[in-house]
Design a protein around this motif. Sequence first.
Motif, mmCIF file in Angstrom:
data_model
loop_
_atom_site.group_PDB
_atom_site.id
_atom_site.type_symbol
_atom_site.label_atom_id
_atom_site.label_comp_id
_atom_site.label_asym_id
_atom_site.label_seq_id
_atom_site.Cartn_x
_atom_site.Cartn_y
_atom_site.Cartn_z
ATOM 1 N N ASN A 1 22.182 -101.274 -34.763
ATOM 2 C CA ASN A 1 20.950 -101.954 -35.160
ATOM 3 C C ASN A 1 19.774 -100.982 -35.237
ATOM 4 N N ARG A 2 19.651 -100.111 -34.230
ATOM 5 C CA ARG A 2 18.539 -99.154 -34.228
ATOM 6 C C ARG A 2 18.624 -98.203 -35.418
ATOM 7 N N THR B 1 29.380 -106.035 -35.701
ATOM 8 C CA THR B 1 30.168 -105.932 -34.470
ATOM 9 C C THR B 1 30.597 -107.317 -33.986
ATOM 10 N N THR C 1 26.566 -102.210 -30.683
ATOM 11 C CA THR C 1 25.704 -103.088 -31.465
ATOM 12 C C THR C 1 24.265 -102.587 -31.467
ATOM 13 N N GLY C 2 23.758 -102.240 -30.281
ATOM 14 C CA GLY C 2 22.390 -101.736 -30.178
ATOM 15 C C GLY C 2 22.185 -100.473 -30.983
ATOM 16 N N ARG D 1 19.981 -98.939 -38.216
ATOM 17 C CA ARG D 1 20.086 -99.733 -39.442
ATOM 18 C C ARG D 1 21.362 -99.389 -40.219
#
Length: 399
Positions: free
Chosen positions: A299-300, A307, A295-296, A302
């Motif tokens: 997100n970073r 998830t 997930t991280g 984009r």
Amino acid sequence: MSEAALIERIAARGDGVTADGRHVAGGVPGDRLAADGTLMPGPNRAEPVCRHFGKCGGCQLQHVAEAALADFVRDRVVGALEGQQVAAGEVLPALLSPPASRRRAALTALKIGKQVALGFNAAQSNQVVDMRMCPLLVPELFALVAPIRSLLATIAPQRRPVKVKLQMLDQGAEVVLEGVRAEGLDAAMALQDFAAEHRLARLAIDQGDGLETLWQPEPPTVHFGKIGVEVPPFAFLQATATGQAALVESVRSAIGEAGAVADLFAGVGTFALSVAEGRKVYAAEGARDAIAALTGAANRARALVATEHRDLFRRPLVPAELDRFGAVILDPPRAGAEEQVKQLAASAVPVIAYVSCNPASFARDAKLLVAGGYALDRVQPVGQFRWSTHVELAARFSR
């Protein structure tokens, strides 16, 4: 005098097998078994490259020549499918990872007196084979074996096994020690000095009350495609870079231009992130630390990756959810994904890319999918655990 029996194939556990079903330890296709039990070498034998072969449990098939080794990997897949009466459109030639390419390993150490043995366990035994060479591991990991042996001489308990987990990450090697006692300033300093000297990406220990990271100059990462994932300690990764590349390419080829894709049992994102560029991906995983890492990373970057922390054994996606996707990627543990596969068999998903580390559970699941109306288009066997009986594969199903 009776005629010598021909060894025709290698069984799942590495024995040679004659036409009449006799199992012969060390037998290779093309060898002959004399009436007195003598094994007469044939053309498919190779000289083992490791001094520990025959004792160490890390390899079972170093005595098998390359072509016959590739045949064994492919035959394991074919045999499993035949056992379930599943027809495959095509079973491709096996892809083998080269020597010195294993980038992760779990070793055992045992201290008796002042001596520490460190290596893989002996075959079907708790005895530790003290590793003095290893043609499997990437050189960067093998270079740590002797220094870790010296380190454990000062901190390992007497006569109690210590797990030593090694893995290559983007920043260098990761070392995880389980079952050590690093008490006091001297032990703490020794561990810090060791990590600094060997430029480790991470050093973590478990003294019995959970894993503790002692050294991590920056968040360790692994890249899938263009996206880096900050991975938790000894996160599950494919065993070799070449094996990972073969599996990812098979998955990419299987799903083609499908728009929205689901990756089930996604781990830290090996497949979800590798296919995410230009399309939406839904990724589900039951391990909380793995899905948090994925997930991280998404997100970073984009990336269009949604998830979900979800136990797919207890709560598989049902057809109403599955039918939203143009393709599904499935990469379950060794036991397979029977409950999820039953839901897929009842769905209208056009394409399934199934990655497996167990031909037997894959064949069982494949039978369910075929009974549900899918065709098994092709299978790519992958032997990334070189010289072992462990076989992986990537398959494409369509309807």
